[in-house]
Motif scaffolding. Structure first.
Motif, PDB file in Angstrom:
ATOM      1  N   ASN A 382       0.894  -1.450  -0.130  1.00 14.59           N
ATOM      2  CA  ASN A 382      -0.188   0.105  -0.511  1.00 14.59           C
ATOM      3  C   ASN A 382       0.994   1.538   0.514  1.00 14.59           C
ATOM      4  O   ASN A 382       0.375   2.871  -0.818  1.00 14.59           O
ATOM      5  CB  ASN A 382      -0.624   0.203   1.012  1.00 14.59           C
ATOM      6  CG  ASN A 382      -2.433  -1.051   1.073  1.00 14.59           C
ATOM      7  OD1 ASN A 382      -2.654  -0.937   0.026  1.00 14.59           O
ATOM      8  ND2 ASN A 382      -2.924  -1.460   2.090  1.00 14.59           N
ATOM      9  N   ALA A 383       1.807   0.733   0.661  1.00 10.53           N
ATOM     10  CA  ALA A 383       2.594   2.087   0.805  1.00 10.53           C
ATOM     11  C   ALA A 383       3.632   2.695  -0.171  1.00 10.53           C
ATOM     12  O   ALA A 383       3.286   3.931  -0.988  1.00 10.53           O
ATOM     13  CB  ALA A 383       3.978   2.601   2.098  1.00 10.53           C
ATOM     14  N   ILE A 384       3.901   1.459  -1.062  1.00 12.53           N
ATOM     15  CA  ILE A 384       5.034   1.693  -2.431  1.00 12.53           C
ATOM     16  C   ILE A 384       3.414   2.531  -3.761  1.00 12.53           C
ATOM     17  O   ILE A 384       3.702   3.699  -4.039  1.00 12.53           O
ATOM     18  CB  ILE A 384       4.993   0.683  -3.201  1.00 12.53           C
ATOM     19  CG1 ILE A 384       6.137   0.044  -2.086  1.00 12.53           C
ATOM     20  CG2 ILE A 384       5.703   0.510  -4.751  1.00 12.53           C
ATOM     21  CD1 ILE A 384       6.928  -1.456  -2.613  1.00 12.53           C
ATOM     22  N   THR A 385       2.602   2.485  -2.936  1.00  8.23           N
ATOM     23  CA  THR A 385       1.115   2.173  -4.453  1.00  8.23           C
ATOM     24  C   THR A 385       0.956   3.760  -3.787  1.00  8.23           C
ATOM     25  O   THR A 385       0.976   4.747  -5.022  1.00  8.23           O
ATOM     26  CB  THR A 385       0.138   1.642  -4.137  1.00  8.23           C
ATOM     27  OG1 THR A 385       0.422   0.321  -4.158  1.00  8.23           O
ATOM     28  CG2 THR A 385      -0.716   2.177  -5.289  1.00  8.23           C
ATOM     29  N   TRP A 386       0.815   4.125  -3.064  1.00  6.35           N
ATOM     30  CA  TRP A 386       0.463   5.207  -2.291  1.00  6.35           C
ATOM     31  C   TRP A 386       1.626   6.512  -2.976  1.00  6.35           C
ATOM     32  O   TRP A 386       1.063   7.462  -3.202  1.00  6.35           O
ATOM     33  CB  TRP A 386      -0.140   5.171  -1.290  1.00  6.35           C
ATOM     34  CG  TRP A 386      -0.635   6.862  -0.474  1.00  6.35           C
ATOM     35  CD1 TRP A 386      -1.893   6.738   0.218  1.00  6.35           C
ATOM     36  CD2 TRP A 386      -0.098   7.876  -0.063  1.00  6.35           C
ATOM     37  NE1 TRP A 386      -1.965   8.532   0.197  1.00  6.35           N
ATOM     38  CE2 TRP A 386      -0.729   9.331   0.174  1.00  6.35           C
ATOM     39  CE3 TRP A 386       1.913   8.318   0.184  1.00  6.35           C
ATOM     40  CZ2 TRP A 386      -0.227  10.476   0.701  1.00  6.35           C
ATOM     41  CZ3 TRP A 386       1.732   9.409   0.649  1.00  6.35           C
ATOM     42  CH2 TRP A 386       1.329  10.425   0.599  1.00  6.35           C
ATOM     43  N   THR A 387       2.859   6.120  -2.086  1.00  8.22           N
ATOM     44  CA  THR A 387       3.951   6.749  -2.849  1.00  8.22           C
ATOM     45  C   THR A 387       4.102   7.606  -4.201  1.00  8.22           C
ATOM     46  O   THR A 387       3.992   8.201  -4.786  1.00  8.22           O
ATOM     47  CB  THR A 387       4.884   6.632  -1.913  1.00  8.22           C
ATOM     48  OG1 THR A 387       4.906   5.813  -0.772  1.00  8.22           O
ATOM     49  CG2 THR A 387       6.643   7.180  -2.271  1.00  8.22           C
ATOM     50  N   ALA A 388       3.407   6.762  -5.147  1.00  9.13           N
ATOM     51  CA  ALA A 388       3.913   6.723  -6.819  1.00  9.13           C
ATOM     52  C   ALA A 388       3.086   7.493  -6.928  1.00  9.13           C
ATOM     53  O   ALA A 388       3.436   8.157  -7.835  1.00  9.13           O
ATOM     54  CB  ALA A 388       4.001   5.268  -7.394  1.00  9.13           C
ATOM     55  N   GLU A 389       1.522   7.618  -6.492  1.00 12.28           N
ATOM     56  CA  GLU A 389       0.810   8.904  -6.927  1.00 12.28           C
ATOM     57  C   GLU A 389       0.910   9.795  -6.455  1.00 12.28           C
ATOM     58  O   GLU A 389       0.995  11.072  -7.242  1.00 12.28           O
ATOM     59  CB  GLU A 389      -0.616   7.788  -5.973  1.00 12.28           C
ATOM     60  CG  GLU A 389      -1.543   7.004  -7.496  1.00 12.28           C
ATOM     61  CD  GLU A 389      -2.677   5.861  -6.584  1.00 12.28           C
ATOM     62  OE1 GLU A 389      -3.042   6.134  -5.434  1.00 12.28           O
ATOM     63  OE2 GLU A 389      -3.169   4.985  -6.792  1.00 12.28           O
ATOM     64  N   ALA A 390       1.839   9.886  -4.560  1.00 13.94           N
ATOM     65  CA  ALA A 390       1.571  10.937  -4.166  1.00 13.94           C
ATOM     66  C   ALA A 390       2.682  11.931  -4.600  1.00 13.94           C
ATOM     67  O   ALA A 390       2.650  13.237  -4.684  1.00 13.94           O
ATOM     68  CB  ALA A 390       1.145  10.888  -2.627  1.00 13.94           C
TER      69      ALA A 390
END
Length: 404
Positions: A382-390
């Motif tokens: 989740n952290a990887i996905t969220w960071t890419a978007e953010a």
């Protein structure tokens, strides 16, 4: 809930470019961990379109577990202790015929049985702690004289002298904790907008400070105003048509405002160097990972800031105490960051253990924090996905501001 957890560690080239990720698994399902991650889409998400170095076992390899992946996306690292036999030779023939790439893992000073496979491998990973320059050179001479002429990766690079010795020898890849804690430069400084954003982070935490007061401070910095308006209008926040900072605060609340402001601070460290870019990504990922560790009543916003700030000294090449002088964090957050004490210190210890692939230690810390250990693999992806978007939204706003 998945039956596996994984973590990625960057592999850098000699110029500091990011050339791939070392992906490590912890699984209750043993040999099925790679297949599960691939079929779920997690593996391709984590490798981020770059080659993945994945250690294997004999059982996994002869079962053709890696033939499901796109050729070239996985570099399967054979253990140095693996001895050749008919089954292994046949599995190697199948894998290489399909376009797969092989490597030898953690080759040391003494010749290993798996060196019989050298004609078939493209990479050899050598532990940089194996000895001094003479020992490392001897290992390199031994493995590079093979018909395969493999490229070399230095693992466990922890100190500058290890990096310099392997770089001078001509290694092609490097990984280790050295790259996540570069020596701070006391004379370094931050862009003015970054200083303003950090000051705002401290103000936004204080409930006595009104939205109108925050808006007045932001309005004094046109670049920051433009960046934040672009950010809250982005698809990542639902494209809400926000026209003012005051409106943004009312719509998304202080916690989300603080989190996005923190991402903007980290992303302000612009560089074309892959090490610096990966540090920014890792800092934001760590913040998001820590934010999810709320099992025992810790504040999610403080967890995010503690995780992110724990790497900002490396990101900005500044001592952490100097960074903290520019933003007012809670006493508990400061204790965790400076002294590794208090209720938020465990979050940093958990993140560091998990990122190093010390899954058992990370699970024990998670239990002590009241967090379900079976969830942490999900939290990490989740952290990887969220960071890419953010980061994508923040960098887009920064580029647009620079073009004005």
């Amino acid at each position: 809930m998945s039956d596996f957890a994984l973590v990625r560690q960057p592999v850098f080239g000699g110029t500091g470019s990011l050339i791939g990720y070392d992906i490590r698994f912890s699984s209750v399902d043993g040999p099925g961990s790679f297949a599960q991650s691939f079929l779920s889409g997690t593996f391709d998400l984590v490798r981020n379109r770059l080659p993945a170095f994945v250690s294997t076992t004999r059982e996994q390899f002869i079962a053709d577990a890696y033939l499901v992946a796109e050729p070239g996306s996985v570099i399967v690292m054979l253990p140095a202790s693996l001895a050749p036999d008919a089954e292994m030779n046949e599995a190697i023939a199948r894998f290489t015929a399909a376009g797969g790439k092989l490597g030898l893992d953690e080759v040391g000073a003494a010749p290993a049985p798996a060196e019989a496979f050298l004609p078939h491998v493209s990479w050899v990973r050598i532990d940089s702690r194996s000895g001094g320059a003479a020992t490392i050179n001897a290992i390199c001479d031994r493995v590079t004289h093979s018909k395969g002429n493999p490229k070399l990766v230095a693992s466990h690079v922890e100190e500058l002298d290890q990096y310099e010795a392997t770089l001078e020898r001509g290694f092609d890849g490097f990984q280790g904790t050295f790259f996540s804690r570069p020596e701070p430069l006391p004379a370094a400084d931050m862009p003015q907008s970054t200083v303003a954003a950090m000051r705002l982070m401290g103000m936004a935490r204080d409930q006595k400070i009104s939205d109108h007061q925050l808006e007045d401070v932001i309005a004094t910095d046109p670049v920051l105003t433009f960046q934040l308006l672009r950010l809250v209008n982005s698809a990542a926040l639902g494209g809400r048509g926000v026209a003012s900072i005051g409106q943004a605060l009312r719509l998304i609340g202080r916690s989300a405002f603080l989190r996005w402001l923190a991402v903007a601070v980290a992303a302000a460290r612009k560089s074309t160097n892959g090490v610096d870019q990966e540090l920014v990504r890792q800092a934001v990922e760590r913040g998001r990972l820590c934010e999810q560790l709320v099992g025992s009543g810790r504040d999610a916003g403080t967890l995010f800031l503690v995780g992110l700030f724990s790497l900002l000294d490396a990101v900005f090449r500044m001592p952490l105490d100097e960074i903290l002088e520019r933003v007012v964090l809670s006493a508990e957050a400061t204790e965790a960051l400076i002294d590794r004490t208090g209720p938020y210190a465990d979050a940093i210890n958990f993140a560091e253990s998990y990122e190093l692939g010390l899954f058992e230690n990370a699970s024990e810390i998670a239990k002590e924090m009241g967090v379900d250990p079976s969830k942490v693999g999900e939290y990490y992806t989740n952290a990887i996905t969220w960071t890419a978007e953010a980061l994508g939204a923040v960098l887009e706003s920064q580029d647009a501001a620079a073009a004005r």
